[in-house]
Design an enzyme around this catalytic site. Sequence first.
Site, mmCIF file in Angstrom:
data_model
loop_
_atom_site.group_PDB
_atom_site.id
_atom_site.type_symbol
_atom_site.label_atom_id
_atom_site.label_comp_id
_atom_site.label_asym_id
_atom_site.label_seq_id
_atom_site.Cartn_x
_atom_site.Cartn_y
_atom_site.Cartn_z
ATOM 1 N N ASP A 42 -3.023 25.205 -10.240
ATOM 2 C CA ASP A 42 -2.540 23.837 -10.101
ATOM 3 C C ASP A 42 -1.212 23.809 -9.351
ATOM 4 O OD1 ASP A 42 -2.695 20.875 -11.449
ATOM 5 O OD2 ASP A 42 -0.625 21.564 -11.340
ATOM 6 N N TYR A 47 6.026 19.881 -5.685
ATOM 7 C CA TYR A 47 6.522 21.197 -6.112
ATOM 8 C C TYR A 47 7.087 21.998 -4.942
ATOM 9 C CZ TYR A 47 3.622 20.348 -10.305
ATOM 10 O OH TYR A 47 3.039 19.824 -11.426
ATOM 11 N N HIS A 105 0.118 11.779 -8.459
ATOM 12 C CA HIS A 105 1.025 12.519 -9.343
ATOM 13 C C HIS A 105 1.628 11.655 -10.443
ATOM 14 C CE1 HIS A 105 3.791 16.294 -9.292
ATOM 15 N NE2 HIS A 105 3.512 15.913 -10.511
#
Length: 272
Positions: A42, A47, A105
């Site tokens: 994931d 990120y 997200h």
Amino acid sequence: MEFTTVQGEQVPRLGLGTWQLAGQDCYGAVRTALSVGYRHIDTAQAYDNEEYVGNALHDSDVDREDVFLTTKVRPDRFAPDKLKRSVNESLRKLDTDYVDLLLLHWPNPIVDLRDTMQAMADLVEEGSVRHVGVSNFSKKRLIKAQRVSPEPIFTNQVKFHPYKPQRELLRYCQDSDILLTAYSPLGTGGILDDDVLRVIGQQYDKTPAQVALRWATQHRNVAAIPKATSREHIEENFDIFDFKLTRDELDRIARPDPVKNGLAFAKATLGI
């Protein structure tokens, strides 16, 4: 490795989360996880590590089609044109032609959700995305996403651990054949010192962390994605499928955070 079947798709019950993993630490963790036996990875645009995840997948001996790969679209890229461009960029960084799961997200009330879900459905039709889903959506928002999405909502990725069992949301996901993907399945650290988990773990020769992960993955329609960097912790997290918690143990494990409850009690009692 165990799998859970959702909407006809088999998903590994345990994956590697890469939140806060950067650079070579991320690359090394993914390479190690794949070598240990993980087949569920994931990541997310936010990120800023998709390229390292992609490099690790490319350099591993594991076939791409054997890995269930998830990434997430940043909320400021939910407008259809931005979403499609950003996903193409994610695919380039991940060095893959497709992702198994594409998520929103976080909710973004500024953008029309119907338009966003249509853009994701377009990507499914094009073949660059296999399934679509959401992350950090309440039950109410999840239901709205289901109503406006041309494609079935495959998962809602949320915080899920013994101190936050999300019972109502979990029940809805199970009844709706939706995967609940558990991020932060070890909480914020207190779980590792939890006496209930420690005592139960002693019966199975397991650590509190392993018991917490087994608690999560024993639930129907749940997959957990703990973050880890060292081989020791990556292997420890993976070594949870050789024991099974009893119904009584599952019930004893799930409860409000004792540390937070204790602080709340002290504040109410002492007036602090």
